[in-house]
Scaffold this active site. Structure first.
Site, short mmCIF file in Angstrom:
data_model
loop_
_atom_site.label_atom_id
_atom_site.label_comp_id
_atom_site.label_asym_id
_atom_site.label_seq_id
_atom_site.Cartn_x
_atom_site.Cartn_y
_atom_site.Cartn_z
N THR A 117 -43.78 -62.59 -14.59
CA THR A 117 -42.66 -63.22 -13.88
C THR A 117 -42.07 -64.39 -14.65
O THR A 117 -42.78 -65.04 -15.44
CB THR A 117 -43.17 -63.72 -12.50
OG1 THR A 117 -42.20 -64.60 -11.93
CG2 THR A 117 -44.49 -64.48 -12.62
N GLU B 189 -41.58 -67.07 -13.43
CA GLU B 189 -42.14 -68.29 -12.84
C GLU B 189 -43.24 -68.92 -13.70
O GLU B 189 -43.64 -70.06 -13.46
CB GLU B 189 -42.66 -67.99 -11.42
CG GLU B 189 -41.56 -67.44 -10.55
CD GLU B 189 -41.96 -67.21 -9.11
OE1 GLU B 189 -42.87 -67.91 -8.61
OE2 GLU B 189 -41.35 -66.32 -8.48
N TYR C 72 -49.60 -69.10 -7.27
CA TYR C 72 -49.18 -67.75 -7.70
C TYR C 72 -48.81 -67.75 -9.18
O TYR C 72 -49.35 -66.96 -9.97
CB TYR C 72 -47.98 -67.28 -6.85
CG TYR C 72 -47.21 -66.13 -7.48
CD1 TYR C 72 -47.80 -64.89 -7.66
CD2 TYR C 72 -45.89 -66.29 -7.91
CE1 TYR C 72 -47.10 -63.83 -8.25
CE2 TYR C 72 -45.18 -65.25 -8.49
CZ TYR C 72 -45.79 -64.02 -8.66
OH TYR C 72 -45.10 -62.99 -9.25
N LYS D 105 -40.53 -61.32 1.92
CA LYS D 105 -39.74 -61.92 0.85
C LYS D 105 -38.33 -62.30 1.33
O LYS D 105 -37.84 -61.78 2.34
CB LYS D 105 -39.65 -60.96 -0.34
CG LYS D 105 -41.01 -60.61 -0.96
CD LYS D 105 -41.56 -61.75 -1.77
CE LYS D 105 -42.91 -61.57 -2.41
NZ LYS D 105 -43.57 -60.34 -2.51
#
Ligand code: NAD
Ligand code: TYD
Length: 341
Positions: free
Chosen positions: A130, A132, A157, A196
């Site tokens: 990801t 992120e 996460y 989500k």
């Protein structure tokens, strides 16, 4: 079959193939790459829905219900496969704040076990990660992260995803495991769990509840249609350079408030018809990665370039498939309500 001049992938394992992106990827492979046979390994957590792939031909897709942390299962399943495409993970930031242990187990230990199995059986690994992992950018910072930017994850996460990426890099360099990594921005589209952001708001409107915006709504995400991500993963797995990381994004940044208003307008509601709820602790401000390397080296381009059209298609899919999402909606909202969100 695999592309000319690339890795020929005829039998692949897809981990997490009953989740959102994994199931879209399996459907993509069945549709676009005749001749490829898929073995899905999925432990069917709350986030999975086996119905997402149940209509696919059994001679093309086989489901093995099991945990990627189970080394003996991997030793049984992997031999005879050309590649593993690794989607399996705990994937929701809010849950990682409530129960980080599940993220360390599934995301870090799961990737470690898979790397060991790929090493033992000499199977290629594509690891799905990801944007992120790079952390966030200030809202007034015009920069985008590139492949070489330092990892600075900020949530449990993203910290576990970053850890799993680092394991992949170490196993590639130290043990010669053939691997590629992709780091993608926020996906939307069909078969996404209603926890989500996008499907939560769509299904809230469909059940007559008000959408929920965290905090100011100024946080920015870069939205990509899941089919464009799936095509990128296939291109990287078949033609990407071993040991390399590729960033995947469609250059479609929007604030959460803009996306929420778009959903409300496309569903015929007043654009201000939503509730502001408690903000996420440590809420990342802006994610943005630069996909130039993927575009330059592999010629990938997003096909879904109009976000409003993509959101319309996604709304239509949720309208048409209540039996897919309605059974989990109530429990999901009960979890959010308990957290004041
Ligand atoms: P998801 O939560 O919808 O699906 C995850 C799937 O993995 C589920 O089917 C679950 O049962 C399975 N799973 C979890 N732990 C497992 C284990 N230990 N063994 C076997 N199966 C297991 O997630 P998603 O949104 O489809 O994300 C898939 C991957 O893509 C993740 O690795 C995520 O980090 C990454 N990613 C997601 C996004 C996004 O916007 N959703 C963006 C970039 C990257
Ligand atoms: P999410 O879909 O959880 O993805 P991520 O945390 O990986 O970006 O959330 C997208 C953005 O939407 C994020 O900034 C948090 C926000 N959000 C809301 O405002 N309301 C919601 O109900 C949810 C689930 C998320």
């Amino acid at each position: 079959m695999g592309e000319k001049n690339g890795r020929a992938l005829e039998r692949i394992v897809v981990t997490g193939g009953c989740g959102f992106i994994g199931s879209n990827f399996v459907r993509h492979v069945v549709r676009e790459h005749p001749g490829v046979r898929v073995t899905v390994i999925d432990k069917l957590t709350y986030a999975a829905n086996p119905a997402s792939i149940a209509d696919l031909p059994p001679e093309r897709v086989r489901l093995v219900v099991g945990d990627v942390c189970d080394a003996s299962l991997l030793d049984r399943v992997l031999p005879g496969h050309d590649a593993v495409i690794h989607f399996a993970a705990e994937s929701h930031n809010d849950n990682s704040i409530a129960d980080p242990g599940a993220f360390v187990r599934n995301n870090v230990d799961g990737t470690f076990r898979l790397l060991e199995a790929c090493r033992a059986h000499d199977v290629f690994l594509h690891h799905v990660s990801t944007d992120e992992v790079y952390g966030d950018l200030a809202l007034d910072d015009p920069a985008r992260f590139s492949e070489g930017s330092p990892y600075r994850p900020s949530s449990p996460y993203s910290a576990t995803k970053a850890s799993s990426d680092l394991l992949v890099r170490a196993w590639a360099r130290t043990f010669g495991v053939r691997a590629t990594i992709s780091c993608c921005s926020n996906n939307y589209g069909p078969y996404q769990n209603v926890e989500k952001f996008v499907p939560r708001q769509i299904t809230n409107v469909l059940v007559g509840a008000r959408p929920r915006l965290y905090g100011s709504g100024r946080n920015v995400r870069d939205w990509i249609h899941v089919e464009d991500h799936c095509r990128a993963v296939w291109e990287i797995a078949t033609r990407g350079r071993v040991g390399e990381t590729y960033l995947v994004a469609a250059r479609s940044e929007r604030s959460n408030l803009e996306v929420l208003r778009l959903i409300l307008e496309r569903m015929g509601r007043d654009a201000d018809d939503f509730d502001v709820v408690r903000d996420r602790p440590g809420h990342d401000r802006r994610y943005a990665v630069d996909p130039s390397k993927l575009e330059r080296e592999l010629g990938w381009r997003p096909l879904h370039t109009n976000l409003a059209e993509g959101i319309d298609q996604t709304i239509a899919w949720y309208r048409a498939h209540p039996s897919w999402w309605l059974p989990t909606k109530r429990a999901t909202e009960a979890r959010y309500a308990a957290r004041g969100q």
